[in-house]
Write a protein that holds these residues in place. Structure first.
Motif, PDB file in Angstrom:
ATOM      1  N   ARG A  44     -33.215 -31.941  78.274  1.00  0.00           N
ATOM      2  CA  ARG A  44     -33.730 -32.240  76.928  1.00  0.00           C
ATOM      3  C   ARG A  44     -33.815 -33.753  76.758  1.00  0.00           C
ATOM      4  O   ARG A  44     -32.865 -34.410  76.329  1.00  0.00           O
ATOM      5  CB  ARG A  44     -32.831 -31.612  75.856  1.00  0.00           C
ATOM      6  CG  ARG A  44     -32.842 -30.089  75.865  1.00  0.00           C
ATOM      7  CD  ARG A  44     -32.095 -29.523  74.674  1.00  0.00           C
ATOM      8  NE  ARG A  44     -32.689 -29.921  73.406  1.00  0.00           N
ATOM      9  CZ  ARG A  44     -32.190 -29.565  72.208  1.00  0.00           C
ATOM     10  NH1 ARG A  44     -31.114 -28.806  72.145  1.00  0.00           N
ATOM     11  NH2 ARG A  44     -32.774 -29.967  71.106  1.00  0.00           N
ATOM     12  N   VAL A  45     -34.959 -34.300  77.103  1.00  0.00           N
ATOM     13  CA  VAL A  45     -35.129 -35.749  77.152  1.00  0.00           C
ATOM     14  C   VAL A  45     -35.019 -36.408  75.783  1.00  0.00           C
ATOM     15  O   VAL A  45     -34.735 -37.605  75.674  1.00  0.00           O
ATOM     16  CB  VAL A  45     -36.487 -36.094  77.809  1.00  0.00           C
ATOM     17  CG1 VAL A  45     -37.640 -35.738  76.880  1.00  0.00           C
ATOM     18  CG2 VAL A  45     -36.550 -37.573  78.200  1.00  0.00           C
ATOM     19  N   GLU A  46     -35.214 -35.632  74.710  1.00  0.00           N
ATOM     20  CA  GLU A  46     -35.220 -36.215  73.363  1.00  0.00           C
ATOM     21  C   GLU A  46     -33.819 -36.417  72.785  1.00  0.00           C
ATOM     22  O   GLU A  46     -33.661 -36.995  71.706  1.00  0.00           O
ATOM     23  CB  GLU A  46     -36.034 -35.323  72.415  1.00  0.00           C
ATOM     24  CG  GLU A  46     -35.336 -34.054  71.949  1.00  0.00           C
ATOM     25  CD  GLU A  46     -35.400 -32.917  72.967  1.00  0.00           C
ATOM     26  OE1 GLU A  46     -34.915 -31.817  72.655  1.00  0.00           O
ATOM     27  OE2 GLU A  46     -35.944 -33.138  74.071  1.00  0.00           O
TER      28      GLU A  46
ATOM     29  N   ARG B 240     -38.143 -43.748  77.333  1.00  0.00           N
ATOM     30  CA  ARG B 240     -38.218 -42.319  77.664  1.00  0.00           C
ATOM     31  C   ARG B 240     -39.525 -41.711  77.185  1.00  0.00           C
ATOM     32  O   ARG B 240     -40.149 -42.195  76.272  1.00  0.00           O
ATOM     33  CB  ARG B 240     -37.040 -41.581  77.008  1.00  0.00           C
ATOM     34  CG  ARG B 240     -35.726 -41.841  77.709  1.00  0.00           C
ATOM     35  CD  ARG B 240     -34.667 -40.889  77.213  1.00  0.00           C
ATOM     36  NE  ARG B 240     -33.727 -41.537  76.307  1.00  0.00           N
ATOM     37  CZ  ARG B 240     -32.955 -40.888  75.456  1.00  0.00           C
ATOM     38  NH1 ARG B 240     -33.049 -39.578  75.354  1.00  0.00           N
ATOM     39  NH2 ARG B 240     -32.115 -41.528  74.687  1.00  0.00           N
TER      40      ARG B 240
ATOM     41  N   GLN C 111     -30.308 -37.695  71.588  1.00  0.00           N
ATOM     42  CA  GLN C 111     -29.735 -38.995  71.254  1.00  0.00           C
ATOM     43  C   GLN C 111     -28.281 -39.056  71.735  1.00  0.00           C
ATOM     44  O   GLN C 111     -27.672 -38.013  72.021  1.00  0.00           O
ATOM     45  CB  GLN C 111     -29.806 -39.226  69.741  1.00  0.00           C
ATOM     46  CG  GLN C 111     -31.228 -39.253  69.193  1.00  0.00           C
ATOM     47  CD  GLN C 111     -32.078 -40.314  69.872  1.00  0.00           C
ATOM     48  OE1 GLN C 111     -31.716 -41.488  69.888  1.00  0.00           O
ATOM     49  NE2 GLN C 111     -33.206 -39.912  70.446  1.00  0.00           N
TER      50      GLN C 111
ATOM     51  N   LYS D 251     -34.341 -45.236  74.330  1.00  0.00           N
ATOM     52  CA  LYS D 251     -35.362 -44.414  73.668  1.00  0.00           C
ATOM     53  C   LYS D 251     -36.779 -44.902  73.942  1.00  0.00           C
ATOM     54  O   LYS D 251     -37.694 -44.119  74.191  1.00  0.00           O
ATOM     55  CB  LYS D 251     -35.095 -44.383  72.160  1.00  0.00           C
ATOM     56  CG  LYS D 251     -35.968 -43.404  71.408  1.00  0.00           C
ATOM     57  CD  LYS D 251     -35.567 -43.345  69.941  1.00  0.00           C
ATOM     58  CE  LYS D 251     -36.460 -42.363  69.195  1.00  0.00           C
ATOM     59  NZ  LYS D 251     -36.101 -42.289  67.763  1.00  0.00           N
ATOM     60  N   LYS D 252     -36.984 -46.224  73.931  1.00  0.00           N
ATOM     61  CA  LYS D 252     -38.346 -46.744  74.104  1.00  0.00           C
ATOM     62  C   LYS D 252     -38.863 -46.550  75.528  1.00  0.00           C
ATOM     63  O   LYS D 252     -40.066 -46.628  75.779  1.00  0.00           O
ATOM     64  CB  LYS D 252     -38.394 -48.229  73.726  1.00  0.00           C
ATOM     65  CG  LYS D 252     -37.607 -49.141  74.650  1.00  0.00           C
ATOM     66  CD  LYS D 252     -37.734 -50.580  74.199  1.00  0.00           C
ATOM     67  CE  LYS D 252     -36.958 -51.512  75.125  1.00  0.00           C
ATOM     68  NZ  LYS D 252     -37.069 -52.915  74.694  1.00  0.00           N
TER      69      LYS D 252
END
Length: 217
Positions: free
Chosen positions: A179-181, A217, A183, A214-215
């Motif tokens: 799950r790449v999203e 991915r 946090q 985050k930026k």
């Protein structure tokens, strides 16, 4: 009864005793007017504080400055550079990797944000965002690039020092593959449910080390 006449030596001795004084205190202790105090201070050499609206004074030969050119007595702070504006510029220009506001505040003991904003908008400093924080830099282009390169190198070194052992690194990376999203807080909770304890700082170190912020991915 004739009033006592004080000489420059008296004001110097008083400063050596008290270390830091205001002009009001000089008047109360010695009866000096503002003009007389100013003249005697100027003849000997003095520095005004960069906090408390510069109302405190000390003689030029009293402070023992630290490596950043700063000295404090109780809550009163002084700089070799004099004003807070000049001090901020000097610290940033001489910094190996620029400075962000919290780093400056740690040095100065005062909130630097108003001065930083003013200097930036006047073109006296530059700034770049690094990992979500503004880092203030010198204005010379080559100097900026050197400071930014040093900042990135320091960040990588710091993240490597905070990296957990390989087993927990792999656990974080596996979760991100699935799950790449996710946090950092979500990653920590998911791993905790699996019996793997990991701190947010350790997760951030992993993300920075593998350039998975985050930026990216």
């Amino acid at each position: 009864m004739r009033p006592i006449k004080y000489k420059q030596k008296d004001i110097v001795d008083l400063f050596y005793k008290e270390k830091v004084l205001t002009k009001k205190q000089l008047f109360e202790m010695c009866g000096f007017s503002n003009m007389t105090s100013w003249r005697m201070l100027s003849e000997h050499g003095y520095i005004s504080s960069y906090n408390f609206n510069a109302k405190y004074y000390t003689l030029i030969d009293i402070p023992v400055f630290d490596k950043n050119g700063l000295w404090s007595y109780r809550k009163v702070r002084f700089s070799k550079c004099g004003s807070l504006t000049n001090t901020v510029i000097e610290l940033i220009f001489n910094s190996r990797s620029g400075l962000e506001k919290n780093e400056l505040q740690k040095f100065l003991g005062v909130n630097p944000i108003p001065i930083l904003s003013k200097l930036y908008h006047k073109g006296k400093l530059n700034r770049k965002k690094v990992d979500g924080l503004f880092v203030y830099l010198q204005t010379d282009e080559d100097g900026q690039q050197t400071q930014l390169s040093n900042r990135r190198a320091d960040t990588i070194k710091s993240s490597q020092e905070r990296l957990p052992e390989p087993e927990r690194i792999i656990a974080v990376l596996v979760e991100l593959i699935q799950r790449v999203e996710l946090q950092p807080q979500q990653l920590a909770r998911r791993l905790a449910r699996k019996g793997i304890q990991i701190t947010l700082a350790e997760i951030q170190a992993i993300l920075q080390h593998y350039q998975l912020t985050k930026k990216n991915r």
